[in-house]
Design a protein around this motif. Structure first.
Motif, short mmCIF file in Angstrom:
data_model
loop_
_atom_site.label_atom_id
_atom_site.label_comp_id
_atom_site.label_asym_id
_atom_site.label_seq_id
_atom_site.Cartn_x
_atom_site.Cartn_y
_atom_site.Cartn_z
N LYS A 1 0.51 4.29 1.02
CA LYS A 1 0.52 5.04 2.29
C LYS A 1 1.36 4.32 3.32
O LYS A 1 2.13 4.95 4.07
CB LYS A 1 -0.91 5.21 2.81
N THR B 1 5.03 4.91 2.45
CA THR B 1 5.47 6.26 2.76
C THR B 1 5.68 6.47 4.26
O THR B 1 6.70 7.00 4.70
CB THR B 1 4.45 7.29 2.25
N ASN C 1 0.85 -1.18 0.00
CA ASN C 1 0.00 0.00 0.00
C ASN C 1 0.89 1.24 0.00
O ASN C 1 1.82 1.34 0.81
CB ASN C 1 -0.89 -0.02 1.25
#
Length: 205
Positions: free
Chosen positions: A116, A119, A114
């Protein structure tokens, strides 16, 4: 679920060994790392201890030997990391064999993650002075040492065969092909038996 590709260079032998250990538990690198990354984001720490396997005291190497007169005598040293050994200089007191290391055989570990999660994990690790690549190497070495995922690391809720979100298109195709073979061979169970089995394994509430 939207995912992005994450490529990491890792020792090929280590990658293959850890992949086999994870596969025996119904997992893959992708599912294990996804669970690890999410745990790091939640707890803001590395959730496993970094340690070498326990070594018996009598087998622990010593760099030098203390003589009776208080001086140190360097023992014969062999730096052996490959099959090619060259001997440089020979004396009556000591002989040192020096081996040239082979370049580590590295491969590429591809995982879908994913964006997100990637990050946030990258940002947290950066604050710790770490990188995702280094983290993956550390967790891989710990799995190699213990032949299992560290107990302090949360395992994925479902195994890969039950969770397509953690699988690549190639892995899904392989599972479907295996399922077709089972169907052709009559290796089938009823839905009731399947649900009971999943409950026993804790994969279904």
């Amino acid at each position: 679920m939207k995912t992005v590709n994450l490529q990491v260079r890792i020792n090929e032998d280590l990658k293959q060994e850890v992949s086999s250990i994870l596969k025996a538990q119904g997992l893959s690198y992708t599912s294990m790392l996804d669970a690890l990354f999410r745990q790091i984001i939640k707890e803001r720490r590395i959730p496993f201890a970094i340690a070498l396997p326990t070594t018996p005291t009598d087998k622990t190497p010593t760099p030098s030997t203390l003589n009776n007169n208080g001086t140190y005598e360097q023992p014969q040293t062999t730096l052996k990391a490959s099959d090619t050994i060259n001997t440089y200089g020979t004396s009556t007191t000591n002989e040192i064999e020096i081996s040239f290391d082979k370049i580590d055989k590295t491969g590429i570990l591809n995982i879908r993650i994913n964006p997100k999660v990637k990050t946030l994990t990258t940002a947290i690790l950066k604050e710790m002075g770490l990188t995702i690549s280094l983290l993956i190497t550390l967790i891989s070495k710990q799995i190699q040492f213990s032949k299992a995922i560290p107990k302090s690391v949360n395992k994925p809720i479902a195994c890969d065969s039950m969770n397509a979100d953690f699988l690549t298109d190639e892995e899904i195709d392989q599972l479907l092909e295996m399922a077709y073979i089972d169907m052709e061979q009559g290796n089938l169970i009823s839905a009731e038996e399947l649900f009971e089995q999943l409950k026993r394994e804790g994969l279904l509430l």
